[in-house]
Design an enzyme around this catalytic site. Sequence first.
Site, PDB file in Angstrom:
ATOM      1  N   GLY A 103       0.832  -1.200   0.000  1.00 23.09           N
ATOM      2  CA  GLY A 103       0.000   0.000   0.000  1.00 23.09           C
ATOM      3  C   GLY A 103       0.868   1.253   0.000  1.00 23.09           C
ATOM      4  CB  ILE A 126       5.669  -9.168   9.310  1.00 27.49           C
ATOM      5  CG1 ILE A 126       4.141  -9.050   9.353  1.00 27.49           C
ATOM      6  CG2 ILE A 126       6.349  -8.238  10.292  1.00 27.49           C
ATOM      7  CD1 ILE A 126       3.539  -9.624  10.622  1.00 27.49           C
ATOM      8  CG  ASP A 127       1.643  -9.794   5.762  1.00 28.72           C
ATOM      9  OD1 ASP A 127       1.880 -10.102   6.945  1.00 28.72           O
ATOM     10  OD2 ASP A 127       0.591  -9.235   5.413  1.00 28.72           O
ATOM     11  NE  ARG A 171      -4.563  -7.224   5.336  1.00 29.86           N
ATOM     12  CZ  ARG A 171      -4.593  -6.005   5.831  1.00 29.86           C
ATOM     13  NH1 ARG A 171      -5.725  -5.536   6.302  1.00 29.86           N
ATOM     14  NH2 ARG A 171      -3.533  -5.247   5.847  1.00 29.86           N
ATOM     15  CB  ALA A 186       3.867 -27.202  11.486  1.00 27.77           C
ATOM     16  CG  HIS A 262      -1.519  -6.709  15.963  1.00 20.77           C
ATOM     17  ND1 HIS A 262      -2.798  -7.197  15.850  1.00 20.77           N
ATOM     18  CD2 HIS A 262      -1.403  -5.734  15.033  1.00 20.77           C
ATOM     19  CE1 HIS A 262      -3.440  -6.531  14.894  1.00 20.77           C
ATOM     20  NE2 HIS A 262      -2.614  -5.641  14.382  1.00 20.77           N
ATOM     21  CB  VAL A 263       2.284 -11.735  19.528  1.00 25.09           C
ATOM     22  CG1 VAL A 263       3.577 -12.400  19.953  1.00 25.09           C
ATOM     23  CG2 VAL A 263       1.395 -11.497  20.739  1.00 25.09           C
TER      24      VAL A 263
END
Length: 353
Positions: A103, A126-127, A171, A186, A262-263
Amino acid sequence: MRIGVLTSGGDAPGMNAALRTVALVGLARGHRVLGVRRGYEGLLDADATELELGSLDGIARLGGTILGSARSTRFPTAEGQALARARVAELGLEALVVIGGNGSLAGAHALAAGRPCAVVGLPASIDNDIGHTGLAIGVDTAVNTIVEACDRISDTARAHRRAFIVEVMGRHCGFLAMRAGIAAEADAILYREGDDATEDALVERCFAALKQCFRPGRTKMRALILKSEGVRVPTSALTMRLQERLDVELPGIDVRETVLGHVVRGGSPSALDRVMAQRLAFAAVRGCEKGLHDVMLGWDVPDDHGEPTGDPHVRIVPIADVLAESAQLLDGASPVVQRRLALLAQVQDIIAL
Ligand code: F6P
């Protein structure tokens, strides 16, 4: 020169290291450096402060951004753009370094079109959903934070022989879940890219992984499912449906959920994020001096796109190209996403063992 610097959009660990280097290098090379507060919102209000050496000491280790950030709704409008151009002139900026995600880079590109000053972007989110940069500032720290959280969750999970679904930010992009999922051992990783699975199908997939983990005769003590925020099925619904299934078919096994939220965005940046941020920022100031305009500096730019700099890790890419590639990253058409998915497909059956 008078160089402005701002941080915009979702903050990312390493933003302070980047803005500190813009200021440090700028001052060392005889420029004046203005820190614009609250991203484009601050630019529209001409809310800026002269950055001096004294105010920069020790900030590279801080998460968040000392300049503040915002997601501006005023800036993208025609009135916002006109006001921004006027503010650039008022502040006497000859160059503006924009540190942020897609953005913010789209905003930088729009501003650059009016040529009020040179505009140079640095990728920070971060994404890891920004085109033409192997990594964005903040990603490495976020992955490390997730892995540490998963390790802690695994301690308590093992004490109770439980399963956990851990949801992480992202997101539109599952990179954080993918990379941290592998690092944290995982047993399943859920992401949105290339996957339109229904709720039923996701429950089935998670249940299959848990059945494998807790099948009779196995001594495995915990199961971990990493789920990206972008997956359309809410984590609470998935957990509830999974528990119903477990109660019938694997009685005694509980599943819990943790949404890290948000951590994952806060915390002191990793050494890699600090170094990357500083090298990108160094190239940004040198770029401003050379008259670069409407470009982003990328880190380990895939496929040798863009122009080289003096730093082998840093390349110059037009922001228009970055935004086009970002769009492909988000809709899954990018070869980068295809490579990520192909790698995960190869290990999918192995990680649940
Ligand atoms: O910075 C990107 C991001 O972290 C997304 O992964 C997440 O969905 C979003 O920001 C959250 O933004 P906000 O803090 O504005 O709610």
